[in-house]
Scaffold this motif. Structure first.
Motif, PDB file in Angstrom:
ATOM      1  N   ASN A   1      -5.424 -21.651  42.422  1.00 53.76           N
ATOM      2  CA  ASN A   1      -6.618 -21.442  43.235  1.00 53.76           C
ATOM      3  C   ASN A   1      -7.886 -22.169  42.772  1.00 53.76           C
ATOM      4  O   ASN A   1      -8.626 -22.692  43.608  1.00 53.76           O
TER       5      ASN A   1
ATOM      6  N   ASP B   1      -0.953 -17.333  49.946  1.00 50.48           N
ATOM      7  CA  ASP B   1      -2.336 -17.175  50.397  1.00 50.48           C
ATOM      8  C   ASP B   1      -2.516 -17.645  51.852  1.00 50.48           C
ATOM      9  O   ASP B   1      -2.430 -16.844  52.781  1.00 50.48           O
TER      10      ASP B   1
ATOM     11  N   ARG C   1      -7.492  -5.963  45.790  1.00 49.27           N
ATOM     12  CA  ARG C   1      -8.448  -6.736  44.973  1.00 49.27           C
ATOM     13  C   ARG C   1      -9.584  -5.839  44.531  1.00 49.27           C
ATOM     14  O   ARG C   1      -9.938  -4.901  45.261  1.00 49.27           O
TER      15      ARG C   1
HETATM   16 MO   LIG Z   1      -6.237 -16.817  47.331  1.00 48.12          MO
END
Ligand SMILES: [Mo]
Ligand SMILES: Nc1nc2c(c(=O)[nH]1)N[C@H]1C(S)=C(S)[C@@H](COP(=O)(O)OP(=O)(O)OC[C@H]3O[C@@H](n4cnc5c(=O)[nH]c(N)nc54)[C@H](O)[C@@H]3O)O[C@H]1N2
Ligand SMILES: Nc1nc2c(c(=O)[nH]1)N[C@H]1C(S)=C(S)[C@@H](COP(=O)(O)OP(=O)(O)OC[C@H]3O[C@@H](n4cnc5c(=O)[nH]c(N)nc54)[C@H](O)[C@@H]3O)O[C@H]1N2
Ligand code: SF4
Length: 710
Positions: free
Chosen positions: A105, A136, A590
């Motif tokens: 990322n 993702d 998250r």
């Molecule tokens: Mo991501």
């Protein structure tokens, strides 16, 4: 003497402006830049902690080489010579595909690494390329390629003008937006409500975003495609669908109407978990709003029907005329217009030109889905992976079935990692090549501007000069390729064969400057330097006719490969297929002070209550006599982990949630702070063989598990 430097945070997509106080050598403090017209002074704890990342004694400054069970520092020259030599040798012996590359990322937040990326990735001449994209955004870019003819044409929520924002499978209050650069996100979401608009969240968890919304609906993980089909069914049945000015450029409207006729809300409600009456109300509210957005992210991407769900999110916007409409989903006009360049150079993206050797997973843009990585290492035969290069990624913690990858990495003959930590992945490496810190490099948020909720441009020089003897990430990328080429003895082919000094002529900074000058706003680095708080280039403007890139320049509303996947979705409606008694669906979570797996070595980001918990609804917990704080064993097809339980009615009954990116107690990693706050790795139990059949994106949300006392 204290000096002030204005910078940009490069950790996530929100591109917050930073005010960095320093004495020329040391950072004194970092705060949000109040004069940044985009981020308006907002900063999250991760941005403040860039200071600690910069100072972290565990962060590598020089290359290291494995020596016995430890490491020794080596010169850059020796490190590159050995890495280049070994890779060239392995490719000579087994063929080019024997070397795999995985990148993660942080590349996406580093313009110079991106601009030096093509020569890097092409330089390996391998088909075994893998990235975090397939855990993702793969479904997002695939749908853009199929529907709009260009993977880089990404519909972005115009949240500053919308009246109705329906968020399905995203948690922007914590993530600060994904495929949507929106600093100060929570405030901007509240502003929708303050001006009389509506915020609706559809999520198996009552998230931080749900907590500030007008309405929240629990949805059973993996059933979004059915929910969206039913929304569309109501819109067509009640004749409230109106593509408005898009009508003349849509192909497939009748076909979609026929498809969704099969999915009345009553048929899907039980499976989805949302009553049919609510689905109808949502469809009517959405259609009657003149500025509405349906927006999905990880929850609709990294799931069993990720391609279908992502497609149908777009379909809802299209058939209600909200695509390319102010207050709806719009395309950006960034100062460096990569989508425009992709169109100009006829490089809109590729899909399924070839398939992975063992499981036949489709290529996208020359990459295979990470679901194929472990088996491609383990399975003998021509094309077997024998060596690996990782660049800014931590696959052991971030990819499904990390334990299998751990074992597979142990089988490799050679690994070189570009990273500044000895972490769960790089501990497997033979050589680690560390890049400069984010404070030592200039920033231009190349990709973030492509997905901005406004058109903005921001360039900041490095806060500190590059330390003597250090290398930027882009330099490492090019140097590594250069050394491989040299060792191949081939000075003839490709950019990698050019003398390294020649590549400096095309340095990312020069490329950026040129791209800015040629771009739609005719900017340059020099011009941007006059605006240390960034430039506002205005709200997004309608431009679909100009940018659409399908062969007939029309919206391909029903791509064949997606329509073909509907049959697979049917099985979700079959009661025989329901989860067995006592099973849960596991989803990911998250938290504000984490960034995937990699900021856990910073004391201020890990202190306080343990976030690495399994969340479970109180009804489910009561039935089993479970209580908050006790440990439980979570078991999936691939393994088990032990985690503390958190009983909370935030969770939909039957669904449990874990944070990912933890599990820092693996032997050999050298993250002294993270080790003290190890937690467990969710990806020890995510299943590499659960993936969306169209794209191959991994399922990170909706994994069948059992939970027992432990
Ligand atoms: Mo991501
Ligand atoms: N279960 C589960 N798993 C997930 C997800 C989920 O929701 N659930 N989310 C997925 C998503 S969206 C993503 S993007 C992936 C992320 O997957 P990865 O990108 O593989 O993992 P990160 O944790 O982001 O690791 C980044 C690595 O880059 C290093 N790094 C940071 N900055 C730099 C730099 O400037 N240069 C270099 N060379 N290295 C740097 C860090 O030390 C770290 O090792 O994880 C995925 N995994
Ligand atoms: N603080 C912080 N910020 C981050 C990151 C981080 O690790 N920490 N990571 C960054 C990265 S790499 C990315 S890609 C972005 C991701 O940005 P987002 O996608 O906004 O973030 P997530 O928290 O993954 O949101 C996914 C949501 O989907 C829900 N969900 C799970 N399964 C389903 C389902 O089947 N259907 C529906 N409708 N919902 C479901 C989850 O409960 C969760 O709320 O965040 C970025 N920002
Ligand atoms: S929200 Fe993202 S960009 Fe802003 S300070 Fe936090 S990590 Fe940095």
């Amino acid at each position: 003497m204290t000096k002030t430097h204005y910078g940009i945070c490069s950790i996530c997509e929100a591109i917050c402006g930073l005010q960095i106080e320093h004495d020329g050598k040391n950072i004194i403090s970092i705060s949000g830049d109040k004069h940044d017209n985009f981020s308006r002074g907002y900063i999250c704890p991760k941005g403040i902690a860039l200071q600690d990342l910069h100072n972290d004694p565990d962060r590598l400054r020089l290359p290291v080489r494995r020596k016995g069970s430890g490491w020794e520092e080596v010169s850059w020259a020796d490190a590159f010579e050995e890495a280049g030599g070994r890779i060239a040798e392995i490719q000579k012996k087994y063929g080019n595909d024997a070397v795999a590359v995985y990148y993660g990322n942080p590349i996406a937040h580093n313009y110079s690494s991106i601009l030096a990326f093509l020569p890097f990735i092409k330089g390996f001449k391998t088909r075994n390329v893998y990235s975090a994209n397939s855990v993702d955004s793969l479904t997002r870019v695939l749908v853009s390629l199929l529907v709009y003819g260009n993977q880089a044409l990404l519909p972005i929520p115009d949240i500053e003008r919308t009246e109705l924002f329906m968020i399905i499978g995203a948690n922007p209050v914590i993530s600060n937006g994904s495929v949507m650069a929106v600093p100060d996100c929570e405030r901007r979401l509240m502003e929708i409500r303050e001006r009389g608009g509506k915020l609706i969240v559809i999520d198996p968890r009552y998230t931080e975003t749900a907590a500030i919304a007008d309405a929240h609906y629990f949805i059973r993980p993996g059933t979004d495609a059915l929910f969206l089909l039913a929304m569309l069914n109501v819109m067509f049945e009640e004749e409230i669908a109106d593509p408005d000015k898009l009508s003349p450029i849509i192909d497939g409207l009748d076909r979609l109407k026929k498809i969704v006729a099969e999915y009345p809300p009553e048929r899907v409600a039980d499976t989805v978990g949302i009553p049919s009456g609510d689905i109808k109300t949502l469809a009517r509210d959405f259609s009657s709003s003149s500025k509405a957005i349906c927006y999905g992210r990880l929850g609709t991407s990294t799931q069993e029907f990720g391609s279908l769900a992502t497609w149908l999110v777009d379909a809802v916007n299209i058939v209600t005329g909200n695509l390319d409409r102010p207050g709806g989903m719009m395309f950006t006009t960034p100062a460096v217009d990569l989508a425009g360049l992709a169109k100009l150079f006829r490089q809109p993206g590729t899909f399924n030109r070839w398939q992975s050797r063992v499981s036949g997973l489709p290529e996208f843009n020359g990459e295979f889905p990470v679901a194929a990585l472990a088996e491609e290492i383990e399975t003998p035969g021509p094309g077997q992976i024998k060596a690996l290069v990782t660049n800014s990624g931590n696959p052991i913690l971030s990819l499904p079935n990390g334990r299998r990858l751990d074992r597979a990495f142990g089988m490799l003959e050679f690994i070189v990692s570009i990273d500044f930590y000895i972490n769960e992945t790089t501990r497997h490496a033979d050589i680690i090549l560390p890049s400069t810190s984010p404070m030592e490099i200039d920033h231009y948020p190349l990709l973030e501007h492509m997905v901005g909720i406004r058109n903005t441009a921001h360039y900041t020089p490095a806060s500190f000069p590059k330390p003597e003897g250090s290398r930027h990430n882009w330099e490492i990328q090019l140097d590594l390729i250069h050394h491989i080429e040299r060792n191949r003895g081939a000075m003839s082919s490709g950019l990698g064969g050019l003398k390294r000094s020649a590549l400096n002529l095309f340095s990312p900074q020069r490329q950026l400057n040129l791209l800015l000058k040629l771009g739609p706003h005719k900017l340059s680095i020099k011009k941007l330097k006059q605006f240390p708080h960034g430039v506002d280039l205005g709200p997004l403007v309608p431009r679909i006719n100009e940018v659409i890139n399908t062969p007939n320049r029309r919206i391909n509303l029903v791509p064949e490969v997606l329509a073909g996947d509907l049959e697979r979705l049917e099985k979700k409606l079959d009661p025989e297929e329901s989860l067995g008694e006592g099973k849960f669906l596991l989803i990911s979570r998250r938290t504000l002070r984490s960034m995937n797996s990699w900021l856990h070595n910073i004391p201020r980001l890990v202190k306080g209550k343990n976030r690495c918990t399994l969340m479970m609804n109180s009804k489910d917990a009561d039935r089993r006599g479970f209580e908050t704080g006790q440990h439980v064993i979570v078991t999936s097809r691939v393994g088990k982990i032990r985690a503390p339980l958190e009983v909370t009615d935030e969770m939909m009954p039957g669904v449990v949630s874990l944070t990912f990116g933890w599990g820092h107690d693996r032997e050999g990693s050298m993250l002294s702070v993270a080790r003290e706050h190890a937690g467990v790795s969710m990806n020890d139990i995510t299943d590499e063989y659960l993936y969306d059949k169209v794209s191959g994106i991994s399922v990170l949300d909706g994994i069948p598990v059992t939970v027992s006392e432990g």
